[in-house]
Write an enzyme that holds these catalytic residues in place. Structure first.
Site, PDB file in Angstrom:
ATOM      1  CG  ASP A  13      -0.484   0.033   2.504  1.00  0.00           C
ATOM      2  OD1 ASP A  13       0.878  -0.912   2.591  1.00  0.00           O
ATOM      3  OD2 ASP A  13      -0.749   0.467   3.567  1.00  0.00           O
TER       4      ASP A  13
ATOM      5  CD  GLU B 191       4.143   1.021   6.933  1.00  0.00           C
ATOM      6  OE1 GLU B 191       4.004   1.515   5.871  1.00  0.00           O
ATOM      7  OE2 GLU B 191       5.059   1.084   7.797  1.00  0.00           O
TER       8      GLU B 191
HETATM    9  N1  LIG Z   1       5.027   3.779   7.798  1.00  0.00           N
HETATM   10  C1  LIG Z   1       4.206   4.653   8.547  1.00  0.00           C
HETATM   11  C2  LIG Z   1       3.448   3.718   9.521  1.00  0.00           C
HETATM   12  C3  LIG Z   1       2.574   4.529  10.362  1.00  0.00           C
HETATM   13  C4  LIG Z   1       1.277   4.561   9.783  1.00  0.00           C
HETATM   14  C5  LIG Z   1       0.371   5.004  10.661  1.00  0.00           C
HETATM   15  C6  LIG Z   1       0.558   5.331  11.776  1.00  0.00           C
HETATM   16  C7  LIG Z   1       1.861   5.215  12.431  1.00  0.00           C
HETATM   17  C8  LIG Z   1       2.787   4.645  11.741  1.00  0.00           C
HETATM   18  C9  LIG Z   1       4.588   5.919   8.811  1.00  0.00           C
HETATM   19  O1  LIG Z   1       5.428   6.035   9.561  1.00  0.00           O
HETATM   20  O2  LIG Z   1       3.765   6.969   8.897  1.00  0.00           O
HETATM   21  C1  LIG Z   2      11.185   4.029   4.481  1.00  0.00           C
HETATM   22  C2  LIG Z   2      10.306   4.056   5.484  1.00  0.00           C
HETATM   23  C3  LIG Z   2       9.224   5.011   5.374  1.00  0.00           C
HETATM   24  C4  LIG Z   2       8.409   5.292   6.655  1.00  0.00           C
HETATM   25  C5  LIG Z   2       7.651   3.968   7.033  1.00  0.00           C
HETATM   26  C6  LIG Z   2       6.267   4.205   6.172  1.00  0.00           C
HETATM   27  O1  LIG Z   2       5.942   5.182   6.119  1.00  0.00           O
HETATM   28  O2  LIG Z   2       5.839   3.410   5.367  1.00  0.00           O
HETATM   29 ZN   LIG Z   3       5.208   5.242   4.253  1.00  0.00          ZN
HETATM   30 ZN   LIG Z   4       6.646   2.374   3.716  1.00  0.00          ZN
END
Ligand SMILES: N[C@@H](Cc1ccccc1)C(=O)O
Ligand SMILES: CCCCCC(=O)O
Ligand SMILES: [Zn+2]
Ligand SMILES: [Zn+2]
Length: 379
Positions: free
Chosen positions: A93, A158
């Site tokens: 995603d 994610e």
């Molecule tokens: N990779 C995402 C993961 C995330 C999503 C939503 C809340 C917290 C963390 C970010 O850092 O934004």
């Molecule tokens: C490369 C990592 C980025 C932060 C995790 C995310 O936003 O998916």
């Molecule tokens: Zn991200």
């Molecule tokens: Zn990511």
């Protein structure tokens, strides 16, 4: 002779851009899949991955961890399947875009004259998915064999916290069965309310900004990302919601931090409450000590490719936090050097040469990790 219409097979394939490296073509095809929140087209991603599994001759397992949320795994069996396996994880995603701020359609995967490929997901993290796939494709084509089994895992959600993805999956027996010893996931490599409560958070932000720290990952970051409430210009709102995105280093005492938030709310006055939309309390760290065989292998292999590694606590969160929370080591790494960090930003792009170099990096890293000799964790 009558041409039997069923024999007339119309061979229409999406014409690859002529003369383009097939890995780049595959990358751009994957970028065009609209796996973007709030309604990611996960079916398109699964169809794409099914085709890849076919091409690589690898078995594909799919586990629907929640309705419409499937974790898929391609497995390349090792010569000694009893050993702990290597996990190559990526999420399918991507975060939404403000299209009006983009030079090109964020899902067209336009490549400009400099070879810069513009699309949401070019850095975060569709590049890594295709780099894993192409590295495995090449290693298999060369007839290489690895001792340890390698799992390519593709997870949903994610970008919305992993609740219907990795967070749920790590608790399932299917995850245990993967028998993971070490995981790679996204990261980055760089050669280089009401007023009072808002003030409290933003004053804290300023203080953190001025701490003398090595990297962004060493400070608690605070971003006011949403403000909701009010019904009309001339009506005092009955309530207002202010949301802050806090990224807290694993070195910070979370209990003390929450006490601080309670204090700010109390100071702000009656009726100021807080709640967590997401709250991850596990602070397990993965060893990056040279005495750790996984880190040792990872870092020496990178050094052998003349890559200088700057270790840092990643300023964002990734699904690896769930893998670490169940006691497994996971390193965040995306081979993306000499590239401005544009994750979640407008005009996210990746240069095709940087992308292609990344495949070679995994062609070295994956067998190095998958041939780490038997360890205490393997018994
Ligand atoms: N990779 C995402 C993961 C995330 C999503 C939503 C809340 C917290 C963390 C970010 O850092 O934004
Ligand atoms: C490369 C990592 C980025 C932060 C995790 C995310 O936003 O998916
Ligand atoms: Zn991200
Ligand atoms: Zn990511």
């Amino acid at each position: 002779m009558e041409i039997d219409c069923t024999s007339l097979v119309l061979n229409v394939t999406s014409q690859a851009t002529s003369g383009e490296d097939p890995s780049v073509n595959l990358f751009r095809e994957y970028l065009r899949l609209r796996t973007v929140h709030p309604e990611p087209d996960y079916d398109a991603a699964l169809r794409f991955l099914d085709r890849i599994a076919e091409e690589l001759g690898l078995p594909m397992k799919k586990i629907e961890v929640c309705p419409g949320r499937v974790v898929s795994i391609m497995t390349w069996q090792g010569t000694n399947p009893a050993l702990k396996s290597i996990l190559l994880n990526s999420h399918t995603d991507v975060v939404p875009v403000y299209q009006e701020h983009w030079k090109y359609d964020a899902f067209a995967a336009v490549k400009d004259a400099e070879g810069n490929i513009f699309a949401r997901g070019t850095q975060d993290m569709k590049c890594v998915t295709i780099q894993y796939i192409q590295a495995i494709r090449r290693l298999k084509a060369e007839g290489r064999k690895c001792m340890r089994t390698i799992h390519l895992m593709f997870v949903p959600d994610e970008e919305v916290g992993g609740h219907k993805g990795m967070e749920t999956f790590v608790k399932l027996p299917e995850f245990q069965k993967l028998n993971i010893g070490f995981a790679l996931d996204e990261g980055k490599l760089t050669k280089n309310l009401t007023r009072s409560i808002i003030n409290s958070f933003l004053d804290f932000r300023e203080k953190e900004k001025h701490r003398s720290c090595f990297t962004l990952g060493d400070v608690t970051t605070v971003n006011m990302t949403m403000v909701k409430g009010g019904v009309a210009y001339n009506v005092i709102p009955a309530e207002m919601d202010v949301s802050f995105d806090l990224r807290i280093p694993p070195t910070v005492n979370l209990q003390e931090f929450e006490e601080q938030i309670k204090k700010w709310c109390k100071e702000a006055g009656e009726g100021i409450t807080y709640e967590f939309a997401q709250k991850h309390m596990n602070q397990n760290l993965t060893s990056t000590d040279d005495s750790d065989p996984w880190w040792k292998t990872f870092s020496t292999t990178c050094k052998a490719m003349n890559m200088t590694l700057e270790k840092e606590i990643f300023p964002a969160a990734t699904d690896s936090r769930f893998i670490r929370a169940v006691g497994l080591p996971a390193i965040g790494f995306s081979p993306m050097n000499r590239t401005p960090i544009l994750l979640h930003d407008h005009n996210e792009y990746l240069n095709e040469q940087v992308f292609l170099k990344g495949i070679q990096v995994y062609e070295n890293l994956v067998p190095a990790l998958a041939n780490v000799p038997a360890l205490p964790c393997d018994t």
